[in-house]
Write a protein that holds these residues in place. Structure first.
Motif, PDB file in Angstrom:
ATOM      1  N   GLY A 139     -56.461 -28.552  30.946  1.00  0.00           N
ATOM      2  CA  GLY A 139     -57.583 -27.487  30.972  1.00  0.00           C
ATOM      3  C   GLY A 139     -57.524 -26.431  31.717  1.00  0.00           C
ATOM      4  O   GLY A 139     -58.591 -25.834  32.021  1.00  0.00           O
ATOM      5  N   ILE A 140     -56.379 -25.816  32.160  1.00  0.00           N
ATOM      6  CA  ILE A 140     -56.427 -24.759  33.012  1.00  0.00           C
ATOM      7  C   ILE A 140     -56.698 -23.594  32.108  1.00  0.00           C
ATOM      8  O   ILE A 140     -56.436 -23.439  31.113  1.00  0.00           O
ATOM      9  CB  ILE A 140     -54.997 -24.764  33.666  1.00  0.00           C
ATOM     10  CG1 ILE A 140     -54.912 -25.846  34.649  1.00  0.00           C
ATOM     11  CG2 ILE A 140     -54.680 -23.235  34.304  1.00  0.00           C
ATOM     12  CD1 ILE A 140     -53.408 -25.890  35.225  1.00  0.00           C
ATOM     13  N   ARG A 141     -57.104 -22.475  32.905  1.00  0.00           N
ATOM     14  CA  ARG A 141     -57.674 -21.253  32.201  1.00  0.00           C
ATOM     15  C   ARG A 141     -56.592 -20.798  31.386  1.00  0.00           C
ATOM     16  O   ARG A 141     -55.623 -20.601  31.919  1.00  0.00           O
ATOM     17  CB  ARG A 141     -58.433 -20.352  33.300  1.00  0.00           C
ATOM     18  CG  ARG A 141     -59.024 -19.158  32.948  1.00  0.00           C
ATOM     19  CD  ARG A 141     -59.455 -18.371  34.131  1.00  0.00           C
ATOM     20  NE  ARG A 141     -60.187 -19.084  35.031  1.00  0.00           N
ATOM     21  CZ  ARG A 141     -61.475 -19.476  34.790  1.00  0.00           C
ATOM     22  NH1 ARG A 141     -62.307 -19.182  33.981  1.00  0.00           N
ATOM     23  NH2 ARG A 141     -61.994 -20.210  35.756  1.00  0.00           N
ATOM     24  N   LYS A 142     -56.986 -20.312  30.284  1.00  0.00           N
ATOM     25  CA  LYS A 142     -56.143 -19.926  29.415  1.00  0.00           C
ATOM     26  C   LYS A 142     -55.153 -18.295  29.788  1.00  0.00           C
ATOM     27  O   LYS A 142     -53.996 -18.429  29.601  1.00  0.00           O
ATOM     28  CB  LYS A 142     -56.544 -19.275  27.950  1.00  0.00           C
ATOM     29  CG  LYS A 142     -55.589 -18.878  27.036  1.00  0.00           C
ATOM     30  CD  LYS A 142     -56.400 -18.597  25.544  1.00  0.00           C
ATOM     31  CE  LYS A 142     -55.420 -18.428  24.563  1.00  0.00           C
ATOM     32  NZ  LYS A 142     -54.688 -17.078  24.809  1.00  0.00           N
ATOM     33  N   LEU A 152     -46.155 -26.633  36.527  1.00  0.00           N
ATOM     34  CA  LEU A 152     -46.475 -26.996  35.345  1.00  0.00           C
ATOM     35  C   LEU A 152     -45.858 -26.287  34.115  1.00  0.00           C
ATOM     36  O   LEU A 152     -45.516 -24.930  34.337  1.00  0.00           O
ATOM     37  CB  LEU A 152     -47.937 -27.041  34.989  1.00  0.00           C
ATOM     38  CG  LEU A 152     -48.763 -28.116  35.992  1.00  0.00           C
ATOM     39  CD1 LEU A 152     -50.268 -27.896  35.705  1.00  0.00           C
ATOM     40  CD2 LEU A 152     -48.491 -29.402  35.885  1.00  0.00           C
ATOM     41  N   THR A 153     -45.485 -26.965  32.936  1.00  0.00           N
ATOM     42  CA  THR A 153     -45.133 -26.056  31.993  1.00  0.00           C
ATOM     43  C   THR A 153     -46.428 -25.410  31.037  1.00  0.00           C
ATOM     44  O   THR A 153     -47.707 -26.174  31.572  1.00  0.00           O
ATOM     45  CB  THR A 153     -44.401 -26.888  30.816  1.00  0.00           C
ATOM     46  OG1 THR A 153     -45.356 -27.984  30.298  1.00  0.00           O
ATOM     47  CG2 THR A 153     -43.163 -27.611  31.554  1.00  0.00           C
ATOM     48  N   GLY A 154     -46.395 -24.699  30.273  1.00  0.00           N
ATOM     49  CA  GLY A 154     -47.434 -24.213  29.340  1.00  0.00           C
ATOM     50  C   GLY A 154     -48.235 -25.331  28.743  1.00  0.00           C
ATOM     51  O   GLY A 154     -49.258 -25.269  28.889  1.00  0.00           O
ATOM     52  N   ALA A 155     -47.567 -26.289  28.240  1.00  0.00           N
ATOM     53  CA  ALA A 155     -48.050 -27.336  27.585  1.00  0.00           C
ATOM     54  C   ALA A 155     -48.935 -28.156  28.470  1.00  0.00           C
ATOM     55  O   ALA A 155     -50.335 -28.633  28.215  1.00  0.00           O
ATOM     56  CB  ALA A 155     -47.018 -28.078  26.559  1.00  0.00           C
ATOM     57  N   GLY A 199     -54.133 -24.850  40.332  1.00  0.00           N
ATOM     58  CA  GLY A 199     -53.718 -26.084  39.625  1.00  0.00           C
ATOM     59  C   GLY A 199     -52.488 -25.787  39.173  1.00  0.00           C
ATOM     60  O   GLY A 199     -51.886 -26.640  38.326  1.00  0.00           O
ATOM     61  N   ILE A 200     -51.772 -24.673  39.095  1.00  0.00           N
ATOM     62  CA  ILE A 200     -50.514 -24.578  38.165  1.00  0.00           C
ATOM     63  C   ILE A 200     -49.386 -25.152  39.151  1.00  0.00           C
ATOM     64  O   ILE A 200     -48.198 -25.564  38.268  1.00  0.00           O
ATOM     65  CB  ILE A 200     -50.268 -22.901  38.193  1.00  0.00           C
ATOM     66  CG1 ILE A 200     -51.306 -22.529  37.142  1.00  0.00           C
ATOM     67  CG2 ILE A 200     -48.764 -22.804  37.475  1.00  0.00           C
ATOM     68  CD1 ILE A 200     -51.575 -20.979  36.962  1.00  0.00           C
ATOM     69  N   ILE A 201     -49.371 -25.351  40.277  1.00  0.00           N
ATOM     70  CA  ILE A 201     -48.283 -26.177  41.067  1.00  0.00           C
ATOM     71  C   ILE A 201     -49.227 -27.107  41.716  1.00  0.00           C
ATOM     72  O   ILE A 201     -50.531 -27.057  41.918  1.00  0.00           O
ATOM     73  CB  ILE A 201     -47.756 -25.221  42.264  1.00  0.00           C
ATOM     74  CG1 ILE A 201     -46.908 -23.864  41.792  1.00  0.00           C
ATOM     75  CG2 ILE A 201     -46.974 -25.986  43.026  1.00  0.00           C
ATOM     76  CD1 ILE A 201     -46.494 -23.030  42.974  1.00  0.00           C
ATOM     77  N   ASP A 202     -48.601 -28.512  41.635  1.00  0.00           N
ATOM     78  CA  ASP A 202     -49.257 -29.561  42.230  1.00  0.00           C
ATOM     79  C   ASP A 202     -48.881 -29.713  43.761  1.00  0.00           C
ATOM     80  O   ASP A 202     -47.983 -29.030  44.114  1.00  0.00           O
ATOM     81  CB  ASP A 202     -49.162 -31.063  41.302  1.00  0.00           C
ATOM     82  CG  ASP A 202     -47.621 -31.390  41.246  1.00  0.00           C
ATOM     83  OD1 ASP A 202     -46.854 -30.961  42.220  1.00  0.00           O
ATOM     84  OD2 ASP A 202     -47.348 -32.103  40.459  1.00  0.00           O
TER      85      ASP A 202
END
Length: 472
Positions: free
Chosen positions: A326-329, A317-320, A308-311
């Motif tokens: 809610g993506i895994r830390k 996505l940015t870190g924020a 889910g880091i790329i849509d």
């Protein structure tokens, strides 16, 4: 941030001299199918037996836009003796064929300079392969532009539609006419292309695949800087029909045109995958990763999509934004900024290896060009992807790609992974067979007549489909 686990064992850098894979039962890049007796001979159909007058040493060359490969054979028995590859030195004047065509058309001296560069590369490869030996036969394949530049023929007809070659059919020269030193007395055969930018390299791949299978509904794909493809289908009346096109994929899928992209050499990340909740990598050879090659890039896209880091649009996505979703830390901690754009840290070791938002865009355009070409050919053949009995994937990039990742990012149609066959340097294999078999060489002359060429730029829905396939 914890260092990533090493996946390569102590001896895994010891790669096959032909396909460069870690451990193989026969080298696909050299034309040897996996066999239990580890044969180092070509597996040819019965009609391609040794010619009685063959003797001495022969070299098959595959001149790619990015990489040049040479395969040395004993012509008496077809035994593969040695292989090597070198970067195409013309890359200084552009990473794609259009850039080199433009440079060549700026003046006759430029064309001659590009010709001297590629001949010097071939001479270097021959020196390495032959040592004190003497070569008696050479067969060469390459895309249409590379063959023009080797021959010193103006590629003007390839600069704009309808993209016509300056010559037709097989070209024969003495090695001395081209400037080959160790092959000065050789008979040099440049195999015929098919049409437009679909060159002798793809004709060689096609010929090789036709020796491998009797299946009717096939997609044959050679992914490189200039992606070439053929769809072979059978009509309701049982007649075979073949369609071909080329897609300007650019060098991104070969590891170029991205921030830390590189060829598949020591230090390159060649694999990215999920193991439980961890994103892991595999690196070619030992030591700290210094970049990422094409297969690793495709894997990275697939993994980041799954996380889910790329849509689906390719947005990184940015870190924020990742935290808000809610993506895994452990994954969001890898998101950073580089040169004003979002980036993901694939490896923190050494200077670090990043995948940037700009890299993703380059890869999107490359994969969309390839996929649009595939769908166009399927439509002309009256086929759907699910009717394909097999996809044959050729090229150095295609030899390492993970099938599931290629399907996940939309580079290949959604077919079962077991239908995707990796055949390594199919162009080099086809050139090798042509070196050993006059019958095979003669057969290649007929491909231009039996395969219908489709010019993607003339397709009315090309732009619409290209935009559609940019998404994942």
């Amino acid at each position: 941030m914890q260092n990533l686990d090493r996946l390569i064992q102590a001896d895994s850098h010891k790669r096959c001299a032909g396909c460069r894979k870690v451990v193989c039962d026969g080298c696909v890049a050299a034309g040897v199918m996996p066999v239990t007796n580890k044969s180092d001979h070509f597996t040819l159909s019965p009609v391609f037996r040794a010619e009685p007058d063959r003797k001495g040493l022969g070299i098959a060359f595959d001149i790619g836009t990015t990489t040049v490969a040479g395969l040395l054979f004993d012509l008496r028995d077809g035994k593969l003796l040695r292989t090597t590859t070198k970067a195409n030195p013309q890359s200084t004047y552009g990473g794609d064929v259009i850039s080199r065509i433009s440079y060549a058309l700026e003046g006759e001296e430029n064309l001659q300079h590009l010709q001297r560069l590629i001949v010097a590369c071939l001479n270097s490869i021959m020196e390495e392969l032959l040592g004190e030996g003497v070569c008696s036969r050479i067969v060469i394949v390459g895309n249409t532009t590379m063959c023009h530049l080797l021959l010193g023929v103006s590629p003007e007809g390839l600069a704009r539609a309808p993209f016509r070659s300056a010559y037709e059919g097989m070209q024969r020269r003495k090695g001395s006419d081209l400037g080959l030193v160790k092959g000065a007395e050789c008979d040099v055969c440049i195999l015929p292309g098919i049409a437009g930018h679909v060159g002798a390299d793809m004709a060689a791949v096609y010929g090789y695949v036709r020796q491998l299978t009797n299946q009717s509904n096939l997609l044959i794909l050679d992914i490189g800087t200039n992606g070439e493809m053929i769809v072979l289908g059978k009509s309701d009346l049982g007649e075979e029909r073949a369609y071909t096109c080329s897609a300007a994929a650019g060098p991104a899928l070969e590891g170029a045109a991205v921030y830390q992209g590189m060829r598949g050499t020591a230090g390159a990340i060649e694999k990215v995958y999920l193991e439980g909740e961890e994103i892991k990598i595999a690196v070619i050879g030992e030591g700290v990763p210094t970049g990422i090659c094409g297969s690793g890039l495709v894997d990275a896209l697939a993994v980041l999509l799954d996380c889910g880091i790329i849509d689906e649009t390719g947005y990184l996505l940015t870190g924020a934004e990742a935290v808000e979703k809610g993506i895994r830390k452990s994954w969001t901690d890898r998101l950073t900024e580089w040169n004003g754009q979002s980036a993901f840290v694939l490896s923190p070791e050494g200077a670090g290896v990043l995948l940037t938002a700009g890299d993703i865009r380059q890869l999107q355009m490359a994969k969309s060009a390839i996929r649009t070409g595939i769908e166009t050919l399927l439509r002309h053949a009256g086929m759907k992807a699910e009717q394909l009995e097999a996809i044959y994937l050729a090229g150095a990039f295609g030899n390492y790609i993970r099938r599931e990742s290629a399907v996940r990012i939309g580079l290949l149609p959604p077919v079962k992974s077991e239908r995707i066959k990796l055949i390594g340097n199919g162009a080099g294999i086809g050139a090798g067979i042509a070196l050993l078999s006059g019958q095979f060489r003669a057969g290649m002359e007929g491909y231009a007549g039996e395969i219908r060429h489709i010019e993607l730029a003339d397709e009315p829905d090309f732009q619409e489909q290209f935009i559609q396939f940019l998404n994942f």
